[in-house]
Design an enzyme around this catalytic site. Structure first.
Site: not given
Ligand code: COA
Length: 372
Positions: A218, A257, A308
């Protein structure tokens, strides 16, 4: 059962903010973030989120004066700061400070709508002071007094860096605060609303929100982004670094996201600010590395930057310490959290979802000496 992580579940009705994930749009009370970021101020956005209308000049002046007059920490809270400075990480300090602030709030345990509005303004007003005091004490410096001549954003920079910001820097900070002020049912806002829905006090709701923002999935992502930029060090090294990280199935911080399926509209403004501030201070390295990362992540994964990603280089170029990036996020988001808590109190029903049991059933209990 809903998708894991409550994806697509509507957890509350709100008039505070709205996202169109497909079109990449964000609205506060129906006002587009693309209009608010260049034209509004954080103080005006605080008014908007709490009153659900833009203020007249008189109303804005009153709120601004109120925020300025509430900036001092209660002496009891200020006395805790040296201990936090030597013992605690910044987000742990902020979480515990906000919790501690409840003990000496002038409105005490009054949970009326009027008292909660005053408490909300106090919390918004004081967070920069808590962050700045902590930071200066851990560097062996005396905390500064808030500067009543500065805007909320300018005062935040002053209290942390100890330098009166010029107009440009204060305005960059102001836009960052506007962009982070609210974002529908994100994890920390949900946490705040769950706590508020039990009719627990607003400081408890904010403590839950800060605890939730602390995690790297987050709010913590902005710090991780800056560490990545520093580790990469040069734009030419970014593509290989990113490809290797993706091959190792690592997540690239600052990308992806839950709701936006296209560019996060906040990232559009932060990208511009990152470029502009780099030009102004004569150091384009962080912007250029960010651009190279963005391009590679798009090519390899089709993912867009979130709030971010470019916030990291903007804060770094403003001279803000990396481990304060997430507390600064909190100093803005407290505007939205408090608005959501007040909205929850105003029309409350306990938030209590169901769970789906997936463990074993009908087990027979055996005394401890008969278990093998
Ligand atoms: N880097 C690489 N791959 C990513 C990614 C990232 N930052 N964000 C998502 N993906 C990929 C996942 O590996 C997944 O791929 P798959 O289907 O092949 O397994 C797919 O995209 C969906 O991701 P998921 O983690 O299920 O999405 P979510 O909705 O649960 O999570 C976040 C959203 C923001 C938590 C996630 O994108 C993330 O961890 N981002 C990095 C942390 C971040 O920047 N957080 C700030 C949010 S404002």
């Amino acid at each position: 059962m809903p998708g894991a992580g409550l994806e697509d579940v509507v957890a509350a009705a709100t008039a505070i903010s709205d996202i169109d994930g497909k079109l990449g749009r964000l609205f506060y009370v129906g006002y587009d973030i693309h209009d608010l970021a260049p034209n509004s101020t954080f103080e005006e956005v605080v008014y908007l989120l709490h009153h659900l209308a833009l203020p007249t000049q008189g109303e804005l002046d009153k709120l601004t004066d109120n925020l300025i007059s509430e900036r001092d920490l209660n002496p009891w809270v200020a006395a805790l700061m040296p201990t936090f400075a030597s013992e605690s990480s910044p987000m742990s300090m902020l979480r515990t400070t906000v919790s501690a602030m409840s003990a000496h709030d002038p409105d005490g345990w009054d949970n009326s709508a009027e008292a909660n509005y005053r408490k909300a303004m106090r919390l918004i007003s004081r967070l920069p002071n808590a962050i700045g005091s902590y930071h200066r004490l851990r560097n062996g410096l005396e905390p500064l007094r808030p500067n009543p001549k500065l805007t909320h954003a300018g005062n935040l920079l002053w209290m942390i860096t100890g330098e009166e910001p010029d107009e440009d820097a204060a305005r960059v900070m102001d836009i960052c605060l506007i962009l982070h002020a609210d974002h529908t049912m994100n994890a920390s806002t949900f946490a705040a609303r769950v706590a508020a829905s039990t009719l627990s006090d607003i400081h408890s709701a904010m403590t839950a929100a800060i605890a939730t923002l602390k995690g790297p999935l987050h709010g913590g992502a902005n710090e991780a982004v800056m560490k990545m930029l520093l580790e990469i060090g040069d734009p030419s090294k970014a593509p290989d670094y990113i490809r290797k990280a993706l091959a190792e199935k690592k997540k690239i911080m600052g990308f992806g996201h839950r709701v936006y399926k296209t560019e996060d509209p906040r990232a559009t403004h932060l990208r511009r600010l990152s470029k502009e501030i780099g030009e102004r201070i004569g150091d384009m390295r962080w912007f250029e590395i960010s651009q190279a990362i963005e391009q590679t992540v798009m090519e390899e994964k089709g993912l867009y930057p979130n709030v971010d990603f470019y916030a990291a280089s903007v804060y770094y170029c403003l001279g803000l310490p990396i481990d304060l990036f997430t507390p600064i996020f909190a100093a803005s988001r407290v505007a939205g959290w408090t608005a959501h808590a007040r909205e929850q109190y105003a029309d409350n029903r306990l938030i209590r979802p169901e769970s789906e049991y997936i463990g074993p059933r009908n087990q027979s209990y055996r005394p401890i000496d008969q278990r093998g």
